[in-house]
Design an enzyme around this catalytic site. Structure first.
Site, mmCIF file in Angstrom:
data_model
loop_
_atom_site.group_PDB
_atom_site.id
_atom_site.type_symbol
_atom_site.label_atom_id
_atom_site.label_comp_id
_atom_site.label_asym_id
_atom_site.label_seq_id
_atom_site.Cartn_x
_atom_site.Cartn_y
_atom_site.Cartn_z
ATOM 1 N N GLN A 1 50.158 39.277 35.156
ATOM 2 C CA GLN A 1 49.418 40.413 34.640
ATOM 3 C C GLN A 1 50.039 41.736 34.345
ATOM 4 O O GLN A 1 50.958 42.125 35.080
ATOM 5 C CB GLN A 1 48.241 40.681 35.970
ATOM 6 C CG GLN A 1 47.248 41.474 35.365
ATOM 7 C CD GLN A 1 46.314 41.889 36.381
ATOM 8 O OE1 GLN A 1 46.617 42.410 37.540
ATOM 9 N NE2 GLN A 1 45.042 41.565 36.108
ATOM 10 N N HIS B 1 38.845 47.363 36.281
ATOM 11 C CA HIS B 1 39.038 48.053 37.530
ATOM 12 C C HIS B 1 39.161 49.397 37.505
ATOM 13 O O HIS B 1 40.073 50.158 38.333
ATOM 14 C CB HIS B 1 39.986 47.282 38.488
ATOM 15 C CG HIS B 1 39.711 45.836 38.792
ATOM 16 N ND1 HIS B 1 40.680 45.105 39.161
ATOM 17 C CD2 HIS B 1 38.463 45.180 38.677
ATOM 18 C CE1 HIS B 1 40.171 43.794 39.301
ATOM 19 N NE2 HIS B 1 38.869 43.855 38.951
ATOM 20 N N TYR C 1 41.410 51.186 35.484
ATOM 21 C CA TYR C 1 42.708 51.046 35.015
ATOM 22 C C TYR C 1 42.634 51.362 33.405
ATOM 23 O O TYR C 1 41.677 51.081 32.889
ATOM 24 C CB TYR C 1 43.782 50.062 35.171
ATOM 25 C CG TYR C 1 43.876 49.855 36.769
ATOM 26 C CD1 TYR C 1 44.651 50.678 37.535
ATOM 27 C CD2 TYR C 1 43.299 48.747 37.418
ATOM 28 C CE1 TYR C 1 44.753 50.737 38.861
ATOM 29 C CE2 TYR C 1 43.467 48.756 38.923
ATOM 30 C CZ TYR C 1 44.186 49.808 39.684
ATOM 31 O OH TYR C 1 44.283 49.649 40.958
ATOM 32 N N ARG D 1 41.737 39.892 31.715
ATOM 33 C CA ARG D 1 40.992 39.967 32.705
ATOM 34 C C ARG D 1 40.014 41.408 32.534
ATOM 35 O O ARG D 1 40.758 42.448 32.231
ATOM 36 C CB ARG D 1 41.760 40.115 34.033
ATOM 37 C CG ARG D 1 40.638 40.207 35.135
ATOM 38 C CD ARG D 1 41.349 39.657 36.513
ATOM 39 N NE ARG D 1 40.376 39.265 37.630
ATOM 40 C CZ ARG D 1 40.578 39.745 38.755
ATOM 41 N NH1 ARG D 1 41.358 40.417 39.299
ATOM 42 N NH2 ARG D 1 39.300 39.212 39.415
HETATM 43 C C1 FMN Z 1 44.631 43.570 48.224
HETATM 44 C C2 FMN Z 1 44.022 43.259 46.814
HETATM 45 C C3 FMN Z 1 44.750 43.615 45.777
HETATM 46 C C4 FMN Z 1 44.253 43.323 44.456
HETATM 47 N N1 FMN Z 1 45.096 43.480 43.418
HETATM 48 C C5 FMN Z 1 44.625 43.047 42.128
HETATM 49 C C6 FMN Z 1 45.799 43.152 41.165
HETATM 50 O O1 FMN Z 1 46.804 43.432 41.170
HETATM 51 N N2 FMN Z 1 45.052 42.932 39.858
HETATM 52 C C7 FMN Z 1 43.610 42.535 39.481
HETATM 53 O O2 FMN Z 1 43.339 42.216 38.633
HETATM 54 N N3 FMN Z 1 42.796 42.508 40.883
HETATM 55 C C8 FMN Z 1 43.423 42.792 41.800
HETATM 56 N N4 FMN Z 1 42.556 42.728 43.108
HETATM 57 C C9 FMN Z 1 41.154 42.280 42.940
HETATM 58 C C10 FMN Z 1 40.953 40.743 43.081
HETATM 59 O O3 FMN Z 1 41.578 39.963 42.189
HETATM 60 C C11 FMN Z 1 39.592 40.321 43.135
HETATM 61 O O4 FMN Z 1 38.725 40.538 41.960
HETATM 62 C C12 FMN Z 1 38.566 40.812 44.244
HETATM 63 O O5 FMN Z 1 39.395 40.759 45.517
HETATM 64 C C13 FMN Z 1 37.299 40.009 44.366
HETATM 65 O O6 FMN Z 1 37.550 38.778 44.504
HETATM 66 P P1 FMN Z 1 37.595 38.066 45.898
HETATM 67 O O7 FMN Z 1 35.949 38.148 46.547
HETATM 68 O O8 FMN Z 1 38.015 36.535 46.007
HETATM 69 O O9 FMN Z 1 38.325 38.853 46.857
HETATM 70 C C14 FMN Z 1 43.008 43.034 44.391
HETATM 71 C C15 FMN Z 1 42.188 42.716 45.391
HETATM 72 C C16 FMN Z 1 42.726 43.043 46.883
HETATM 73 C C17 FMN Z 1 41.922 42.690 47.690
#
Ligand code: FMN
Ligand code: SF4
Length: 485
Positions: free
Chosen positions: A147, A218, A220, A265
């Site tokens: 990514q 998100h 960014y 994404r």
């Molecule tokens: C600790 C942490 C780090 C994350 N880092 C990223 C990231 O680097 N890039 C991204 O697109 N989303 C990132 N996310 C979001 C996750 O990819 C995901 O969208 C989010 O946790 C919801 O999915 P889940 O319910 O399976 O956790 C992060 C989430 C967490 C909890």
């Protein structure tokens, strides 16, 4: 407002009754199919490539790189777990900055001449761990990408609590959250940034990554540019202009790095920013004016206005399809201003608020958005997000979503930090380990907010025994006792 713990909804009838009582539209299969018949085990063949099953690991940073952006042993451990998970699609591993001023924290990975070898070896670690666990040929249907990002408004490249925002456009509410002011990148700076993405993509390809994800989610930069309605000039205003940054990156990578697949994404929908109310719960911060991308205006259920909000995302996806982007990972909102939308949780992170809705509603919204976009863009391949809050019911909802065509693949985020080999257990028909389920304590988000590495402090002994665990526990805004009862 309190919501029943998922672990207390022990039978399909109890889970269904809760969903119906709460008016949450979420389908699930009462029983899991045997592995040989499971839709989750079905391979996906696209353009001659093959992905071995329907589980995808979502990108997740650990705030644990070196100062110059190389992985550490902590990063390698996480990627090794991704390889051992059993999922066949690794959506980018984690956000990797294309240059220093785009890092979201001083420990974010950054792809540069000095780190490209180490970042390539992260992929090797992941593939090796996949082969070690699943057989020497197991990586023939494994797809691993990286990514790429610039953190824009949320850049903090030098000190974890010193924002250095480089925004895509001004935002009346979000700007107020940066007392030091927000600088908007100029058109020339954005032009140059496109070149940085190409250089990074070339490095990723040389390092063996099969695709790059051009991050547009998100809050960014890639996401903020899509909502830059009030920005003058060629990158703002009309959708044509707001997608210029993304289009330029995709086109330039296609022509400059042939052979490298490009995926996106996307935060396909959003809300107005939320803030913590006097009683600790989250509330929408009102403001007038047009700002943002795919903002759901109806704040009651956040479902009613979803279709209208998604029209914009569909237009972007059609544009991407014309540029030969085939794979889309759907997310929503931002962890900074509406975490209950982005990562539904029962317990808020340090900078969050008590959930203003049943987190299951947040899960249902992400699934509904993915399904809507899949119907609108049937030639694209979709990965859904936001499933971790489902806990015991995750495999049941996932199986239903794939079986009924609501999504092509199911993305897993936090669940994999807590329970890395959940996909393998589901696919091999083993009983699931209840004690390993992510219970959405949000410590993996709170840690980084304190400048600490991220990990599952409550459930992963490796992290609970680290010195940082005490600090996280001290500031934890909630009592986690009995959460899995
Ligand atoms: C600790 C942490 C780090 C994350 N880092 C990223 C990231 O680097 N890039 C991204 O697109 N989303 C990132 N996310 C979001 C996750 O990819 C995901 O969208 C989010 O946790 C919801 O999915 P889940 O319910 O399976 O956790 C992060 C989430 C967490 C909890
Ligand atoms: S700290 Fe662990 S249990 Fe809490 S949300 Fe993160 S992965 Fe889930």
């Amino acid at each position: 407002m309190s919501y029943p713990r998922i672990a207390s909804l022990k039978t399909a009838a109890a889970f269904r009754a809760h969903l119906e009582r709460s008016g949450i539209p979420l389908g699930f299969d009462d029983m899991l199919d045997p592995p040989a018949e499971s839709p989750l085990a079905e391979p996906l063949e696209i353009d001659g490539g093959r992905i071995g099953n329907r589980f995808c690991i979502l990108p997740m940073e650990g705030w644990d790189g070196t100062r110059d952006g190389a992985p550490t042993e902590l990063t390698r451990r996480r990627w090794t777990h991704f390889g051992q998970s059993g999922a066949k699609l690794i959506w980018g591993g984690e956000a990797v900055a294309v240059r220093h001023d785009g890092r979201a924290n001083p420990h974010q990975l950054m792809l540069s001449a000095s780190t490209e070898g180490a970042i390539a070896s992260l992929r090797d670690d992941l593939v090796r761990s996949h082969r070690d666990r699943f057989g020497s040929n197991a990586d023939r249907d494994l797809w691993v990408g990286l990514q790429l990002t610039h953190s824009g408004r949320y850049a903090r490249p030098d000190v974890y609590d010193r924002p250095a925002p480089l925004a895509g456009s001004h935002h009346p509410v979000l700007d107020r959250r940066f007392p030091g002011g927000v600088r908007v990148l100029t058109d020339d700076e954005l032009d140059r940034l496109v070149d940085d993405f190409i250089i990074a993509a070339r490095r990723a390809y040389a390092g063996g990554y099969q695709f790059v994800d051009i991050k547009a989610c998100h809050g960014y930069l890639g996401h903020e540019m899509l909502g830059a309605r009030n920005r003058p000039g060629k990158y703002g205003g009309s959708l044509e202009n707001r997608t210029r940054f993304m289009r330029s990156i995709v086109e330039a990578i296609h022509s400059g790095v042939p052979g490298l697949e490009i995926v996106v994404r996307l935060s396909a929908f959003d809300t107005v920013p939320y803030r913590k109310r006097w009683d600790g719960s989250g509330e929408a911060e009102p403001f007038d004016g047009e700002c943002g991308f795919g903002v759901v205006r109806d704040d009651g259920s956040l479902h009613a206005g979803l279709d209208t909000a998604l029209e914009e995302a569909a237009a972007v996806l059609r544009m991407l399809e014309r540029l030969h982007v085939r794979w889309i990972c759907v997310s929503g909102g931002s962890p900074y201003y509406n975490p209950h939308v982005q990562r539904p949780a029962l317990f808020p992170p340090l900078d969050g608020y008590e959930p203003p809705e049943d987190p299951l509603r947040g899960v249902a919204r992400q699934i509904a958005a993915t399904a809507w976009l899949k119907r609108a863009c049937p030639n694209l391949v979709f990965v859904g997000s936001g499933y971790s809050y489902l806990q015991e019911w995750l495999p049941h909802v996932a199986q239903h979503a794939v079986r009924t065509g609501l999504t092509d693949c199911v993305g897993l985020g936090r669940m994999v930090l807590a329970y890395p080999d959940l996909p393998a257990d589901v696919l091999e028909g083993r009983p699931l380990r209840r004690g390993s389920f992510c219970r959405t304590f949000s410590d993996c988000t709170t840690g980084p907010r304190l400048g600490l590495v991220s990990g599952c402090y409550p459930l992963d002994r490796f992290y609970s025994e680290r010195p940082e665990a005490g600090q996280v526990k001290m500031v934890r805004a909630h009592d986690i006792q009995g959460a899995s009862r």
